[in-house]
Write a protein that holds these residues in place. Structure first.
Motif, PDB file in Angstrom:
ATOM      1  N   PHE A  96       0.841  -1.200   0.000  1.00  0.00           N
ATOM      2  CA  PHE A  96       0.000   0.000   0.000  1.00  0.00           C
ATOM      3  C   PHE A  96       0.869   1.239   0.000  1.00  0.00           C
ATOM      4  CE2 PHE A  96      -2.331   3.370   2.293  1.00  0.00           C
ATOM      5  CZ  PHE A  96      -3.422   3.493   1.434  1.00  0.00           C
ATOM      6  N   SER A  97       0.541   2.182  -0.885  1.00  0.00           N
ATOM      7  CA  SER A  97       1.225   3.462  -0.959  1.00  0.00           C
ATOM      8  C   SER A  97       0.248   4.559  -0.563  1.00  0.00           C
ATOM      9  CB  SER A  97       1.755   3.708  -2.380  1.00  0.00           C
ATOM     10  OG  SER A  97       2.202   5.034  -2.524  1.00  0.00           O
ATOM     11  N   SER A  98       0.511   5.181   0.586  1.00  0.00           N
ATOM     12  CA  SER A  98      -0.391   6.230   1.042  1.00  0.00           C
ATOM     13  C   SER A  98      -0.192   7.522   0.263  1.00  0.00           C
ATOM     14  CB  SER A  98      -0.190   6.489   2.536  1.00  0.00           C
ATOM     15  OG  SER A  98       1.136   6.905   2.797  1.00  0.00           O
ATOM     16  N   GLY A  99       0.961   7.644  -0.413  1.00  0.00           N
ATOM     17  CA  GLY A  99       1.208   8.847  -1.191  1.00  0.00           C
ATOM     18  C   GLY A  99       0.201   9.035  -2.311  1.00  0.00           C
ATOM     19  N   GLN A 100      -0.158   7.921  -2.983  1.00  0.00           N
ATOM     20  CA  GLN A 100      -1.110   7.973  -4.081  1.00  0.00           C
ATOM     21  C   GLN A 100      -2.400   7.207  -3.781  1.00  0.00           C
ATOM     22  OE1 GLN A 100       1.777   6.484  -7.111  1.00  0.00           O
ATOM     23  NE2 GLN A 100       1.257   8.353  -8.214  1.00  0.00           N
ATOM     24  N   CYS A 101      -2.494   6.683  -2.588  1.00  0.00           N
ATOM     25  CA  CYS A 101      -3.677   5.889  -2.180  1.00  0.00           C
ATOM     26  C   CYS A 101      -3.881   4.702  -3.115  1.00  0.00           C
ATOM     27  CB  CYS A 101      -4.924   6.774  -2.165  1.00  0.00           C
ATOM     28  SG  CYS A 101      -5.732   6.819  -0.536  1.00  0.00           S
ATOM     29  N   ILE A 102      -2.817   3.904  -3.276  1.00  0.00           N
ATOM     30  CA  ILE A 102      -2.856   2.745  -4.165  1.00  0.00           C
ATOM     31  C   ILE A 102      -2.533   1.485  -3.380  1.00  0.00           C
ATOM     32  CG2 ILE A 102      -1.808   1.602  -6.161  1.00  0.00           C
ATOM     33  CD1 ILE A 102      -1.201   4.297  -7.342  1.00  0.00           C
ATOM     34  N   SER A 103      -3.362   0.461  -3.547  1.00  0.00           N
ATOM     35  CA  SER A 103      -3.058  -0.877  -3.039  1.00  0.00           C
ATOM     36  C   SER A 103      -2.728  -1.756  -4.243  1.00  0.00           C
ATOM     37  CB  SER A 103      -4.242  -1.457  -2.271  1.00  0.00           C
ATOM     38  OG  SER A 103      -3.938  -2.763  -1.808  1.00  0.00           O
ATOM     39  N   SER A 104      -1.513  -2.321  -4.240  1.00  0.00           N
ATOM     40  CA  SER A 104      -1.057  -3.130  -5.381  1.00  0.00           C
ATOM     41  C   SER A 104      -1.043  -4.608  -5.012  1.00  0.00           C
ATOM     42  CB  SER A 104       0.347  -2.697  -5.815  1.00  0.00           C
ATOM     43  OG  SER A 104       0.347  -1.353  -6.229  1.00  0.00           O
ATOM     44  N   LEU A 105      -1.499  -5.421  -5.952  1.00  0.00           N
ATOM     45  CA  LEU A 105      -1.508  -6.875  -5.782  1.00  0.00           C
ATOM     46  C   LEU A 105      -0.704  -7.492  -6.916  1.00  0.00           C
ATOM     47  CD1 LEU A 105      -4.453  -9.243  -4.974  1.00  0.00           C
ATOM     48  CD2 LEU A 105      -3.162  -9.595  -7.075  1.00  0.00           C
ATOM     49  N   THR A 106       0.298  -8.316  -6.566  1.00  0.00           N
ATOM     50  CA  THR A 106       1.137  -8.978  -7.569  1.00  0.00           C
ATOM     51  C   THR A 106       1.064 -10.486  -7.366  1.00  0.00           C
ATOM     52  OG1 THR A 106       2.661  -7.095  -7.665  1.00  0.00           O
ATOM     53  CG2 THR A 106       3.464  -9.187  -8.529  1.00  0.00           C
ATOM     54  N   THR A 107       0.909 -11.220  -8.465  1.00  0.00           N
ATOM     55  CA  THR A 107       0.863 -12.680  -8.382  1.00  0.00           C
ATOM     56  C   THR A 107       1.256 -13.280  -9.727  1.00  0.00           C
ATOM     57  OG1 THR A 107      -0.484 -14.578  -7.699  1.00  0.00           O
ATOM     58  CG2 THR A 107      -1.553 -12.937  -9.104  1.00  0.00           C
ATOM     59  N   THR A 108       1.601 -14.568  -9.712  1.00  0.00           N
ATOM     60  CA  THR A 108       1.842 -15.318 -10.937  1.00  0.00           C
ATOM     61  C   THR A 108       0.579 -16.094 -11.273  1.00  0.00           C
ATOM     62  OG1 THR A 108       4.214 -15.512 -10.484  1.00  0.00           O
ATOM     63  CG2 THR A 108       3.263 -17.074 -12.053  1.00  0.00           C
ATOM     64  N   LEU A 109       0.092 -15.923 -12.469  1.00  0.00           N
ATOM     65  CA  LEU A 109      -1.187 -16.517 -12.856  1.00  0.00           C
ATOM     66  C   LEU A 109      -1.080 -18.023 -13.058  1.00  0.00           C
ATOM     67  CD1 LEU A 109      -2.379 -13.778 -15.378  1.00  0.00           C
ATOM     68  CD2 LEU A 109      -3.157 -14.125 -13.028  1.00  0.00           C
ATOM     69  N   LEU A 110      -2.127 -18.735 -12.665  1.00  0.00           N
ATOM     70  CA  LEU A 110      -2.235 -20.176 -12.833  1.00  0.00           C
ATOM     71  C   LEU A 110      -3.299 -20.484 -13.877  1.00  0.00           C
ATOM     72  CD1 LEU A 110      -2.278 -21.166  -9.034  1.00  0.00           C
ATOM     73  CD2 LEU A 110      -0.284 -20.960 -10.552  1.00  0.00           C
ATOM     74  N   ASN A 111      -3.310 -21.737 -14.353  1.00  0.00           N
ATOM     75  CA  ASN A 111      -4.318 -22.138 -15.344  1.00  0.00           C
ATOM     76  C   ASN A 111      -5.730 -21.888 -14.829  1.00  0.00           C
ATOM     77  OD1 ASN A 111      -2.500 -23.007 -17.328  1.00  0.00           O
ATOM     78  ND2 ASN A 111      -2.342 -25.066 -16.426  1.00  0.00           N
TER      79      ASN A 111
END
Length: 253
Positions: A185-200
């Motif tokens: 979470f970045s409070s500077g821009q109010c962004i919550s980022s989610l990162t993952t590797t996609l599965l079938n």
């Protein structure tokens, strides 16, 4: 003499109350996600929509949207705006660019009544770092859930207003507890980022970013994984010629 001064002061107070109609503008915060329809209330105490004006402000610029109950058609988003019979402002298919401060002003001449309302519209928007053609099993993807807000800092919304951006799966389970996902979470821009590797099995799966205000769900934005179809990923075959470049053989050789 004292009684006269008292009556004069009382008269001034009554006159001010008559002219202003209210002690100040009502302030409302509205949260919605991009793509939704939203209704902004004027909090009116009179049915005087013909004397109602709506305007919009952001970046120190004020734009008139509706004046005297008549919509300004020359503005870019006029086709998405309308006014209800109760003077509320409707915005269809909200975009992230619609966030900002909306002013409602009313004046009922026959009642000497003035009404002011300030509505802060905050818009939640989800986007992907990858193009649609890059979304496939085995690839890494980062989703960004951003709140577009006006005249307040994200830090103050988090600390004093209890704002939260929470990623959940289709069952509503918080993804923060799943080691598959890296969430920041970045409070500077109010962004919550989610990162993952996609599965079938992620094809057609939906992940949702929830916006909570003081533990109450205000709105949410959903990202649905869509893998390209075979036709979309098929590489065109190179064009080849069926004609021979060799000279035709001569009879008897």
């Amino acid at each position: 003499m004292a009684d006269k001064r008292h009556m004069c002061l009382l008269g001034l107070i009554m006159l001010c109350a008559l002219l202003t109609g209210s002690s100040g503008a009502e302030v409302t915060h509205v949260f919605c996600s991009s793509g939704e329809d939203v209704r902004l209330s004027c909090n009116n105490a009179c049915s005087c929509c013909t004397s109602t004006s709506w305007s919009y402000s952001r970046h120190s610029e004020t734009v008139e949207l509706i004046v005297g109950g008549i919509k300004k058609n020359e503005i870019e988003r006029s086709e998405r705006l309308s006014q209800d019979s109760d003077c509320s402002l409707n915005i269809k298919n909200v975009t992230k660019e619609d966030y900002g401060l909306y002013f409602c002003r009313q004046y009922a001449y026959e009642q000497h009544h003035r009404n002011y309302a300030h509505v802060y519209l905050h818009v939640l928007h989800v986007s992907s770092s990858s193009s649609q053609s890059e979304i496939r099993s085995g690839s890494s993807v980062t989703l960004s859930c951003q709140l577009y807000y006006h005249r307040v800092t994200c830090d103050s919304l988090v600390r004093s207003e209890g704002l939260q951006l929470i990623w959940v799966n289709q069952a509503g389970v918080d993804l923060q507890t799943d080691s598959r996902f890296q969430i920041s979470f970045s409070s500077g821009q109010c962004i919550s980022s989610l990162t993952t590797t996609l599965l079938n099995e992620d094809h057609s799966r939906a992940w949702r970013c929830q916006l909570k205000h003081r533990n109450q769900l205000k709105t949410s934005a959903t990202y649905t994984v869509k893998y390209p179809t075979p036709a979309e990923t098929k590489t065109p075959s190179p064009v080849t010629s069926s004609e021979s470049t060799a000279a035709p053989a001569q009879p008897g050789t």
